[in-house]
Design a protein around this motif. Structure first.
Motif, PDB file in Angstrom:
ATOM      1  N   GLY A  70       0.780  -1.228   0.000  1.00 23.68           N
ATOM      2  CA  GLY A  70       0.000   0.000   0.000  1.00 23.68           C
ATOM      3  C   GLY A  70       0.812   1.279   0.000  1.00 23.68           C
ATOM      4  O   GLY A  70       0.260   2.360  -0.216  1.00 23.68           O
ATOM      5  N   TRP A 277      -3.958  -4.463   7.554  1.00 25.59           N
ATOM      6  CA  TRP A 277      -4.322  -4.436   6.135  1.00 25.59           C
ATOM      7  C   TRP A 277      -3.168  -4.936   5.267  1.00 25.59           C
ATOM      8  O   TRP A 277      -3.367  -5.713   4.334  1.00 25.59           O
ATOM      9  CB  TRP A 277      -4.691  -3.018   5.720  1.00 25.59           C
ATOM     10  N   SER A 282      -5.852  -6.106   1.722  1.00 25.89           N
ATOM     11  CA  SER A 282      -7.062  -5.324   1.919  1.00 25.89           C
ATOM     12  C   SER A 282      -8.322  -6.116   1.565  1.00 25.89           C
ATOM     13  O   SER A 282      -9.356  -5.992   2.230  1.00 25.89           O
ATOM     14  CB  SER A 282      -6.993  -4.040   1.093  1.00 25.89           C
ATOM     15  N   ARG A 283      -8.259  -6.941   0.528  1.00 25.66           N
ATOM     16  CA  ARG A 283      -9.451  -7.713   0.156  1.00 25.66           C
ATOM     17  C   ARG A 283      -9.838  -8.676   1.258  1.00 25.66           C
ATOM     18  O   ARG A 283     -11.027  -8.827   1.578  1.00 25.66           O
ATOM     19  CB  ARG A 283      -9.218  -8.463  -1.155  1.00 25.66           C
ATOM     20  N   ARG A 286     -11.420  -6.741   4.228  1.00 27.92           N
ATOM     21  CA  ARG A 286     -12.780  -6.310   3.903  1.00 27.92           C
ATOM     22  C   ARG A 286     -13.732  -7.493   3.848  1.00 27.92           C
ATOM     23  O   ARG A 286     -14.900  -7.391   4.230  1.00 27.92           O
ATOM     24  CB  ARG A 286     -12.777  -5.525   2.595  1.00 27.92           C
ATOM     25  N   PRO A 301     -10.772   2.743   5.800  1.00 30.06           N
ATOM     26  CA  PRO A 301      -9.591   2.259   5.063  1.00 30.06           C
ATOM     27  C   PRO A 301      -8.304   2.838   5.628  1.00 30.06           C
ATOM     28  O   PRO A 301      -8.306   3.915   6.237  1.00 30.06           O
ATOM     29  CB  PRO A 301      -9.852   2.732   3.631  1.00 30.06           C
ATOM     30  N   SER A 437     -15.041  -5.500  -0.986  1.00 32.91           N
ATOM     31  CA  SER A 437     -15.754  -5.786   0.251  1.00 32.91           C
ATOM     32  C   SER A 437     -16.939  -6.720   0.035  1.00 32.91           C
ATOM     33  O   SER A 437     -17.496  -7.246   0.967  1.00 32.91           O
ATOM     34  CB  SER A 437     -16.254  -4.475   0.870  1.00 32.91           C
TER      35      SER A 437
END
Length: 440
Positions: A70, A277, A282-283, A286, A301, A437
């Motif tokens: 990220g 995260w 992140s996927r 979520r 986020p 998400s």
């Protein structure tokens, strides 16, 4: 390859600072070393003091790091030129800024190191602990019990990680040209943990402390921006990373928030540490939180500015992470969902908070515990903890700018740096349908 990654790689093409390609040559070069999103968020408060000066060119590099996911996307969004790490360590710079230590001994510049969190909370982990700490070993040790006192005594013997010899020395040499500290108390700790670094230690204060303090007057504006109704209460859940964090108990905590707090009276914002995260993706985060979010709690986020959300809170449920400690600057009562004594320095703000804030329990209804925390809340008690975050309240920008320009050998700009209030956050509902998400 994502569009963000392609953008950041295009920004790194060429040699930023090479006078053959620059329209404004002769600038002094400042290198920002962004290991992770967490470090980058902290460093923004520092390089923002420099980037408007036409005598300076600010560039960034991203060293290899386990929580580096990220960072390139965040840098692309900021529009900062990026130099690949392999090239950054071969060039000389006039100044380097870092909030972590990994690889910094390779940098050819005078380095300023600063902490990336509130106070000096976490102690240096022993080799035996490693990743073996689980929910049982890292659970709550009640203050006053033999187990709790043993854990506190063991933690007291280990230095705060950011002030340890392991973080500050390389082959017996002090790496930073300056170590920026938030509190005078840290100097005493450094005397014990790494006295070699004392000559370069400077107490400058805490940037998050100052921004939050400057924004408290805008609490009502932030609540309106988040979309809260006049009668709605905001519960902010904050978790750090690691097996001993509150995130490890979310499978029991979040359903309670969703089912026990009426949606017409309560909103819940979940602040998950960027390392969670980055570590899980992140996927995946979520996906784990999707079911809970549909029933109320909203996951913020990692790139969002959490500080205005904290100011808007009516209650904070947290752990030993920095965000929970920063919550003592607001008017929100704090409840602790988890606190691992053996990981926390006993003289830190987080330890003081654990001795003050009530502990969340599964044995009683959630609304009853929120009411209890509000009834028992004493602003003076929390203000004393908040004062442990900085011994230079309101002076971080002035002190840090003076330090940086002294290292650069330049006169400071002829105006006082301003500590601006935080911008208003987006509505909570704008984060409800983020990509990735939905159920697969």
């Amino acid at each position: 390859m994502s569009a963000f990654r392609r953008h950041s790689e295009r920004a790194s093409v060429g040699d930023i600072g090479d006078s053959r390609w620059l329209t404004v040559p002769g600038c002094k070069q400042v290198l920002v070393v962004a290991h992770s999103v967490t470090y980058l968020q902290r460093l923004r408060a520092v390089f923002s003091l420099l980037e408007q000066d036409p005598r300076l060119q600010v560039v960034c590099t991203v060293p290899p790091h386990q929580f580096g996911e990220g960072v390139h996307e965040a840098l692309a969004a900021l529009g900062i030129p990026v130099i690949p790490w392999r090239r950054a360590v071969r060039r000389e710079f006039d100044l380097a800024l870092a909030a972590g230590s990994r690889g910094t001994e390779q940098i050819r510049a005078r380095l300023v190191r600063l902490s990336h969190g509130a106070g000096q909370i976490k102690v240096l982990r022993s080799a035996r602990e490693g990743a073996a700490s689980d929910g049982n070993a890292a659970g709550r040790h009640e203050a006053g019990t033999d187990e709790g006192r043993t854990a506190q005594a063991q933690a007291a013997l280990r230095p705060p990680a950011m002030l340890s010899r392991e973080y500050l020395l390389h082959e017996g040499r002090v790496v930073p040209a300056a170590v920026a500290l938030s509190h005078e108390r840290d100097l005493a700790e450094l005397t014990r943990t790494c006295p070699e670094a004392l000559p370069v230690a400077r107490v400058v204060g805490d940037p998050c402390h100052d921004r939050i303090a400057a924004s408290l007057r805008l609490r009502r504006r932030y609540r309106q921006a988040l979309g809260l109704g006049e009668r709605q209460k905001l519960v902010v859940v904050a978790t750090t990373w690691g097996p001993s964090s509150a995130f490890g108990s979310f499978e029991t905590l979040l359903p309670r928030l969703a089912t026990e707090l009426p949606a017409d009276r309560f909103r819940t914002a979940v602040l998950v540490h960027p390392n969670v995260w980055a570590g899980h993706g992140s996927r995946q985060i979520r996906a784990w939180l999707t079911g809970f979010r549909r029933r109320g709690p909203v996951a913020i986020p990692p790139e969002a500015d959490w500080r205005s959300i904290l100011v808007a809170a009516d209650w904070i449920i947290g752990d030993h992470g920095s965000v929970t400690s920063y919550g003592t600057l607001t008017s929100a009562p704090v409840l602790l969902a988890r606190f691992p004594d053996h990981e926390v320095h006993p003289d830190s703000p987080a330890a003081a908070l654990a001795r003050t804030a009530p502990a969340l329990t599964a044995a009683r209804p959630l609304r009853e515990q929120l009411r209890y925390a509000a009834a028992e809340y004493r602003r003076a008690d929390y203000a004393r903890i908040g004062a442990m975050l900085s011994s230079e309240p309101g002076r971080f920008n002035t002190n840090m700018r003076s330090l940086l320009y002294g290292i650069l050998g330049l006169g400071r700009p002829a105006f006082a740096p301003v500590t601006a209030a935080l911008p208003s956050p987006p509505p909570l509902d704008s984060w409800a349908g983020l990509p990735g998400s939905e159920a697969a």
